[in-house]
Each structure stands twice: as structure tokens, then as C-alpha cells.
Write an enzyme that holds these catalytic residues in place. Structure first.
Site, mmCIF file in Angstrom:
data_model
loop_
_atom_site.group_PDB
_atom_site.id
_atom_site.type_symbol
_atom_site.label_atom_id
_atom_site.label_comp_id
_atom_site.label_asym_id
_atom_site.label_seq_id
_atom_site.Cartn_x
_atom_site.Cartn_y
_atom_site.Cartn_z
ATOM 1 C CB CYS A 1 -14.946 96.785 14.087
ATOM 2 S SG CYS A 1 -14.261 95.748 15.356
ATOM 3 C CG HIS B 1 -16.693 95.301 10.593
ATOM 4 N ND1 HIS B 1 -15.415 94.785 10.595
ATOM 5 C CD2 HIS B 1 -17.216 94.988 11.804
ATOM 6 C CE1 HIS B 1 -15.200 94.195 11.741
ATOM 7 N NE2 HIS B 1 -16.266 94.303 12.504
ATOM 8 C CG ASP C 1 -19.221 92.446 5.377
ATOM 9 O OD1 ASP C 1 -19.601 91.323 5.784
ATOM 10 O OD2 ASP C 1 -18.652 93.282 6.112
ATOM 11 C CD GLN D 1 -23.560 91.591 12.112
ATOM 12 O OE1 GLN D 1 -24.513 90.940 12.545
ATOM 13 N NE2 GLN D 1 -22.448 91.736 12.799
ATOM 14 C CE LYS E 1 -19.841 88.841 12.665
ATOM 15 N NZ LYS E 1 -19.456 89.433 13.923
#
Ligand code: C6P
Length: 408
Positions: A363, A122, A199, A202, A225
Site C-alpha cells: 500500500c 501508506h 500515523d 507501525q 497490529k
């Protein structure tokens, strides 16, 4: 017993209609919806004990401080962190990554050093490293992808050398759904003395992530999220690393002693939380974690796997569809294109049916370039989605096909 229909009742937004139809929300990878418990926790703070934290020696400030710090404990617990001091509240995952790139990167990187990323990052895990590479003379390297959208780990022995000082990798791709074997990459990186940031934007809310088991050095994610409010995120770092890093921003509450020309700083996490933090956000995030724990991350993962398998099968049945990313093992995301129709047109027509879905580059422009498409349509699911949502999506996609008269 996991029951998505019952879960939906906890989310007020599902009571509303959109363009005269019930809202079908398939964009949780962009941001999740919020249950009453989260909305009410924030509301309760503002109504009953709104005060600044760590400052006031009076009842409501002490209550606010206690709730804010309890939220930190909940986060630490949720990600399996041994010590609460490793949990730094930020605005979002983006700020968490920028914090590490600036604080660790600026201090430790020099010309000739390498930062290893992947081709599916991303922009939030790419641009901060581009900026720091430009400032320090370090070089960016990228793990390439296999044709089905996984990391090509065969390249790792060539890429991972003693020149690599930092590795920053996405756990689950927001655009492909790929679940990356971050544990293997972490082991390889540590073998060369490099540090690793995961990261988890998600993954933490879908798979559950344990920082002790993974043995990553830093992890970044966003509250919004994972059923929490916007404006609150987390950087987790090994406390011994955070200890050695300089502040990212200066201001109130991150200092111990201040003179006109110099100052000393507090221990982490305070060192990295300059200024008044997002108190309501942290409290809301704590409530979101309680909610997720109550439902159970494992149950959520199973539900999502079922929905994604169902979605892959039924979206494909529409015909003239290109689906991107690996199968069968993927996160709660399906990226696809309807041949000959721009994703924005698909999304606009779906919107007429009350379907919220993301169309764009997500993104991840370098990834789109690799896929050789300008953009994709992306459906993403979470604990409150049901198979009927996918049925509505596929019916609507058939309509798009008819409107654009797509032929095989
Ligand atoms: N992806 C999406 O629709 P922020 O904006 O800081 O909360 O999250 C940034 C971010 C970082 N890494 C990954 C893997 C992400 O998916 C995101 C956010 C959203 O896919 C918005 S672009």
C-alpha cells in the site's frame, strides 16, 4: 526476563501446522497474532455481559459501558494522553485519518493552503488527503527521501512555510522500516502554526509513543497490529481541537438534542462515535494493552532490534539480495528482493515451508515507484518471533534461489 519462547505459548495460533510445518509468522506489520488474553476478553463480553453501551439502564449494559470506557482509559494511559476525551474509537487507522481529513480538512482548508506529507506514506495517509485537496483546492506537498530511505530534512526549510496548514506523517514506514524524526517535523510545523497528525500504525506497538512528549496534534493507529482485534482503531486528538471540529458521521449517540431540521452534538469523543461502536473490539484492545504493558514495550523493542539485526545479516548472506531502507536504526521490518525473482514467487515458495510473509507494494505505490521496483518481499517481526524463524526464512530463500537458479 523477556522470553519469546514463553510468550509464544500465549498465542494459540503457534500450535497449528501450515502445509505440514509449524507456522512461521513474519507478517506482523500487516496484522499481529492474538494472545489468549485478548481472545478470552472478547469471548467473555459476548458470553457474559453482551449489551449495547451508553444506552441501557440495566446491569449488563452498565457492565459493558464500564468495560468499553475502561478500554478508553487504557488507551489514553498507553499513549500518555492527559485526558481520556482525546481518545476516539474508530474502525482502524485508516478511518482515524479519514476522520481528521474530512472533519478538520473540510472546515479549515482553502485554495492556496498546503498539506505536507512524505513520499513514504501508506495509501491510508495519502488518499484521504488527495480527496480533501481535490474538494478544498488545497495543494499536496511531499518531503522527499534520501537514497537510503530516510526523510530528506534538508528540504524542510523550503517546504515548511506559512502556506502549510496541515502535516501528516508516518512515524515508522511499513515498507522500509525507517523511523522518522517526527519530533523535529512537529516542532518545525508548529513554528508555522500548522497542525500535525502522526500515523503511528507501525510505531505505537513497537516503540511506544507518548503524545504529550511528541506534542503532535493527532495520532492514528489500529488495534489489530498491536495484539488487539480487527475492526477497532484509535484517533487521538488534542481535546481542544476535537472540540472545534464538526462531526465526521451522524447517527445515534453523538447527539444531545435532535429536531427534524437540526441537532446539537455531544462533546468529544462521543461526537465522533456515531452508532453502536465495536464494543468487543475495544474490550479486546484494552486486554491487548494490558498484555503489552505486562511484557513491557522497552523489552519488546530490544527483542525486535536484535531480531532485525540478525535478519539483515542472514538475509544478506543468502546473496543476490537487495535490501531497502536505512540501517542500522529501523523498526521491525525488512523489505528486500531476490534479484531476478518476482516477490510473489518468493512468497509462494516460502508459503510451502509454512512461512507467512508479505510480498507486494505494501500500500505504498509511490514509494515502490521511487525504489524503482514493482514490489518487495517484507519480513516483519514482533514479540513472539525467535531467531529460528529467521533461520527458516533464510533456508527457504536459498531454496528459492536454487529453484530460480539465480546467479550473481
Ligand atoms: N499496513 C501493512 O501490511 P489499517 O488498514 O487502517 O489497519 O492500517 C493502515 C495503515 C496505515 N499506516 C501504516 C503505516 C500502515 O502500515 C497501515 C497498514 C499494513 O503494511 C496493511 S497494508
Amino acid at each position: 526476563m523477556f522470553d519469546a519462547v514463553k510468550i509464544r505459548e500465549d498465542f494459540p495460533i503457534f500450535k497449528r501446522m501450515v502445509r505440514g510445518k509449524p507456522l512461521i509468522y513474519l507478517d506482523s506489520a500487516a496484522t499481529s497474532q492474538k494472545p489468549y488474553a485478548v481472545i478470552e476478553a472478547q469471548d467473555d463480553f459476548y458470553k457474559n455481559y453482551n449489551a449495547n453501551v451508553h444506552r441501557g439502564i440495566y446491569a449488563i449494559s452498565e457492565e459493558a459501558t464500564s468495560a468499553y470506557e475502561q478500554a478508553r482509559d487504557k488507551v489514553a494511559d498507553f499513549i500518555g494522553a492527559r485526558r481520556r476525551e482525546g481518545v476516539v474509537f474508530t474502525r482502524n487507522a485508516t478511518e482515524a485519518i479519514n476522520l481528521v481529513a474530512n472533519s478538520w480538512g473540510r472546515t479549515n482548508l482553502k485554495p492556496g493552503d498546503e498539506i505536507l506529507l512524505t513520499q513514504m506514506e501508506h495509501h491510508s495517509n495519502l488518499i484521504p488527503w488527495q480527496l480533501i485537496a481535490q474538494q478544498t483546492g488545497a495543494k499536496l506537498k511531499f518531503i522527499p527521501l534520501t537514497p537510503d530511505g530516510r526523510l530528506d530534512l534538508d528540504t524542510l526549510p523550503h517546504l515548511m512555510t506559512e502556506k502549510v496548514k496541515f502535516v501528516s506523517i508516518v512515524h515508522v514506514s511499513n515498507a522500509l522500516g525507517t523511523i522518522n524524526p517526527v519530533d523535529k517535523i512537529i516542532r518545525a510545523a508548529h513554528g508555522f502554526g500548522a497542525l500535525v497528525l502522526v500515523d503511528a500504525s507501525q510505531s505505537v506497538q513497537h516503540l511506544g509513543v507518548n503524545v504529550r512528549q511528541l506534542d503532535c496534534d493527532f495520532m492514528a493507529f489500529s488495534g489489530h497490529k498491536m495484539l488487539g482485534p480487527t475492526g477497532i482503531g484509535v484517533l487521538w486528538g488534542k481535546p481542544e481541537l476535537l472540540d472545534k471540529m464538526p462531526p465526521y458521521q451522524g447517527g445515534g449517540e453523538m447527539i444531545t438534542e435532535v429536531h427534524l431540521e437540526w441537532a446539537t452534538y455531544r462533546e468529544p469523543p462521543a461526537k465522533f462515535e456515531a452508532g453502536t461502536p465495536n464494543i468487543a473490539g475495544a474490550i479486546g484492545l484494552g486486554a491487548a494493552i494490558d498484555y503489552l504493558n505486562n511484557v513491557g514495550i522497552d523489552q519488546i523493542r530490544l527483542h525486535e532490534q536484535e531480531l532485525i539485526a540478525y535478519a539483515l545479516e542472514h538475509i544478506e548472506e543468502v546473496g543476490d539480495i537487495d535490501i531497502y531502507g536505512p540501517r542500522p536504526d529501523r523498526g521491525g521490518v525488512v523489505s528486500f528482493n531476490l534479484k531476478g525473482v518476482h516477490p510473489h514467487d518468493v512468497s509462494t515458495i516460502l508459503d510451502e515451508d509454512g512461512i507467512a510473509i508479505r510480498a507486494g507494494h505494501h500500500c505504498t505505490q509511490p514509494l515502490m515507484r521511487w525504489l524503482d521496483v514493482p514490489a518487495t518481499v517484507r519480513a516483519s517481526v514482533y514479540l513472539y518471533n525467535v531467531k529460528e524463524d529467521i533461520d527458516c526464512l533464510t533456508e527457504s530463500l536459498k531454496k528459492v534461489k536454487e529453484i530460480f537458479a539465480v546467479t550473481a
